[in-house]
Scaffold this motif. Structure first.
Motif, PDB file in Angstrom:
ATOM      1  N   GLN A   1       0.826  -1.198   0.000  1.00  0.00           N
ATOM      2  CA  GLN A   1       0.000   0.000   0.000  1.00  0.00           C
ATOM      3  C   GLN A   1       0.864   1.253   0.000  1.00  0.00           C
ATOM      4  N   THR A   2       0.634   2.145  -0.955  1.00  0.00           N
ATOM      5  CA  THR A   2       1.357   3.408  -0.987  1.00  0.00           C
ATOM      6  C   THR A   2       0.761   4.360   0.049  1.00  0.00           C
ATOM      7  N   VAL A   3       1.506   5.410   0.370  1.00  0.00           N
ATOM      8  CA  VAL A   3       0.991   6.388   1.324  1.00  0.00           C
ATOM      9  C   VAL A   3      -0.208   7.127   0.733  1.00  0.00           C
ATOM     10  N   VAL A   4      -0.244   7.271  -0.596  1.00  0.00           N
ATOM     11  CA  VAL A   4      -1.394   7.902  -1.244  1.00  0.00           C
ATOM     12  C   VAL A   4      -2.634   7.026  -1.090  1.00  0.00           C
ATOM     13  N   GLN A   5      -2.450   5.722  -1.242  1.00  0.00           N
ATOM     14  CA  GLN A   5      -3.567   4.808  -1.043  1.00  0.00           C
ATOM     15  C   GLN A   5      -4.037   4.835   0.411  1.00  0.00           C
ATOM     16  N   ARG A   6      -3.086   4.913   1.328  1.00  0.00           N
ATOM     17  CA  ARG A   6      -3.449   4.983   2.755  1.00  0.00           C
ATOM     18  C   ARG A   6      -4.225   6.260   3.044  1.00  0.00           C
ATOM     19  N   LEU A   7      -3.837   7.367   2.397  1.00  0.00           N
ATOM     20  CA  LEU A   7      -4.577   8.623   2.552  1.00  0.00           C
ATOM     21  C   LEU A   7      -6.010   8.450   2.073  1.00  0.00           C
TER      22      LEU A   7
ATOM     23  N   SER B   1      -2.302  12.878  10.846  1.00  0.00           N
ATOM     24  CA  SER B   1      -1.058  12.131  11.017  1.00  0.00           C
ATOM     25  C   SER B   1      -0.635  11.463   9.712  1.00  0.00           C
ATOM     26  N   VAL B   2      -1.598  11.018   8.903  1.00  0.00           N
ATOM     27  CA  VAL B   2      -1.263  10.442   7.602  1.00  0.00           C
ATOM     28  C   VAL B   2      -0.687  11.517   6.689  1.00  0.00           C
ATOM     29  N   LEU B   3      -1.343  12.657   6.622  1.00  0.00           N
ATOM     30  CA  LEU B   3      -0.873  13.741   5.763  1.00  0.00           C
ATOM     31  C   LEU B   3       0.505  14.240   6.184  1.00  0.00           C
ATOM     32  N   ASP B   4       0.774  14.259   7.474  1.00  0.00           N
ATOM     33  CA  ASP B   4       2.066  14.743   7.960  1.00  0.00           C
ATOM     34  C   ASP B   4       3.232  13.906   7.445  1.00  0.00           C
ATOM     35  N   THR B   5       2.973  12.659   7.064  1.00  0.00           N
ATOM     36  CA  THR B   5       4.053  11.785   6.594  1.00  0.00           C
ATOM     37  C   THR B   5       4.301  11.905   5.092  1.00  0.00           C
TER      38      THR B   5
ATOM     39  N   ALA C   1       6.709  15.345  -1.159  1.00  0.00           N
ATOM     40  CA  ALA C   1       6.529  15.636  -2.579  1.00  0.00           C
ATOM     41  C   ALA C   1       6.865  14.409  -3.426  1.00  0.00           C
ATOM     42  N   GLN C   2       7.884  13.662  -3.028  1.00  0.00           N
ATOM     43  CA  GLN C   2       8.274  12.474  -3.786  1.00  0.00           C
ATOM     44  C   GLN C   2       7.169  11.418  -3.764  1.00  0.00           C
ATOM     45  N   ASP C   3       6.423  11.345  -2.670  1.00  0.00           N
ATOM     46  CA  ASP C   3       5.352  10.354  -2.562  1.00  0.00           C
ATOM     47  C   ASP C   3       4.263  10.567  -3.609  1.00  0.00           C
TER      48      ASP C   3
ATOM     49  N   ARG D   1      -1.178   5.726  -8.259  1.00  0.00           N
ATOM     50  CA  ARG D   1      -2.602   5.771  -8.482  1.00  0.00           C
ATOM     51  C   ARG D   1      -3.383   5.319  -7.260  1.00  0.00           C
ATOM     52  N   ILE D   2      -4.587   5.844  -7.153  1.00  0.00           N
ATOM     53  CA  ILE D   2      -5.524   5.417  -6.103  1.00  0.00           C
ATOM     54  C   ILE D   2      -6.361   4.263  -6.647  1.00  0.00           C
ATOM     55  N   ILE D   3      -6.414   3.191  -5.888  1.00  0.00           N
ATOM     56  CA  ILE D   3      -7.203   2.024  -6.278  1.00  0.00           C
ATOM     57  C   ILE D   3      -8.484   2.015  -5.463  1.00  0.00           C
TER      58      ILE D   3
END
Length: 269
Positions: free
Chosen positions: A30-36, A61-65, A68-70, A265-267
């Motif tokens: 799971q990418t951090v974008v998917q976790r968001l 807390s999710v956004l704080d992690t 830009a590279q993510d 991408r968001i799944i």
């Protein structure tokens, strides 16, 4: 020799199996974008609701992690360059939108401005991914006094539509890395303005998103010094700063262009 050959073939088969397993695990990581995205689905319940304090902290807390590279951003991208002699254009990268929330990224070149605007009935999380920007934000004084009033319109003491009193929530420069800012329907700096001092990228999560049909229309404002209309209000400052905000049309020089999002991408499942 035959036994040795059989063992070698078995070893090769095991290695291939391990490689396939590794590729499978990597593919499902799971990418951090998917976790968001998954966290937003759990936190936002739709129009007329505000996330609980615990949910606000969880999403923050999710956004704080996130970096830009993510999300596939770097300073060499065209959207962060300022063209000589032209008004800086803002670029918007769309990640997701539904009836409960939206996720997107605003990319600002130096001197780019997102003019003063509101977020009616919305909870907004803004994460500055890189750069430095000046942020000025306000809350309606009326709303602070009566948090149950939606204040779709504001009137002065004479009953005529005109400038309305607002309290300054923030007025200063913010530089990444920094904590995620959160604003609420009736507090936290619901009306704000961004001015980029360097190339900037802001990851925005809105819950719910703007929707004209549901009364969540983006309204723009001019702000005036409090002393501009001294007869219209009697307040005790208590060290706070105040100003008058008056509705205006969307500024003609405020240009936002869309561009493809190139990050993970968001799944949706």
């Amino acid at each position: 020799m035959l036994v040795g050959a059989q063992l070698t073939s078995s070893e090769r088969g095991n290695k291939k199996s391990r490689r396939r397993q590794k590729r499978s695990n990597t593919g499902t990581m799971q990418t951090v974008v998917q976790r968001l995205f998954e966290t937003c689905r759990e936190v936002f319940s739709g129009p007329g609701t505000v996330p609980s304090p615990g949910d606000v902290m969880r999403l923050r807390s999710v956004l704080d992690t996130i970096t830009a590279q993510d999300v596939g951003l770097n300073l060499n991208m065209r959207c962060f360059r300022q063209s000589d002699g032209q008004q800086p254009r803002i670029t918007y990268l769309h990640l997701h939108e539904c009836d409960k929330f939206s996720i997107g990224i605003f990319c600002l070149p130096p001197s780019g401005v997102i003019p003063l605007h509101n977020h009616p009935g919305m909870t907004v999380f803004s994460k500055l991914l890189f750069g430095s920007m000046h942020i000025k934000s306000y809350d309606w004084v009326d709303t602070l006094n009566d948090p149950h009033d939606s204040f779709s319109s504001h009137t002065n003491n004479s009953g005529q539509v005109g400038p309305s009193l607002a309290m300054v929530k923030s007025d200063g420069v913010v530089t990444a890395p920094c904590d995620t800012a959160v604003l609420f329907p009736n507090g936290g700096g619901n009306m704000h303005c961004f001015t980029a001092l360097t190339p900037c990228a802001v990851l925005d999560v809105l819950g719910p998103p703007y929707c004209d049909d549901e009364g969540r229309h983006c309204t723009y404002y001019n702000d005036f010094a409090f002393a501009s209309f001294p007869e219209d209000a009697i307040i005790q400052s208590n060290g706070d700063s105040y100003a008058w905000l008056e509705e205006r049309e969307k500024p003609e020089d405020f240009v936002v262009v869309g561009a493809p999002y190139r990050g993970p991408r968001i799944i949706e499942n």
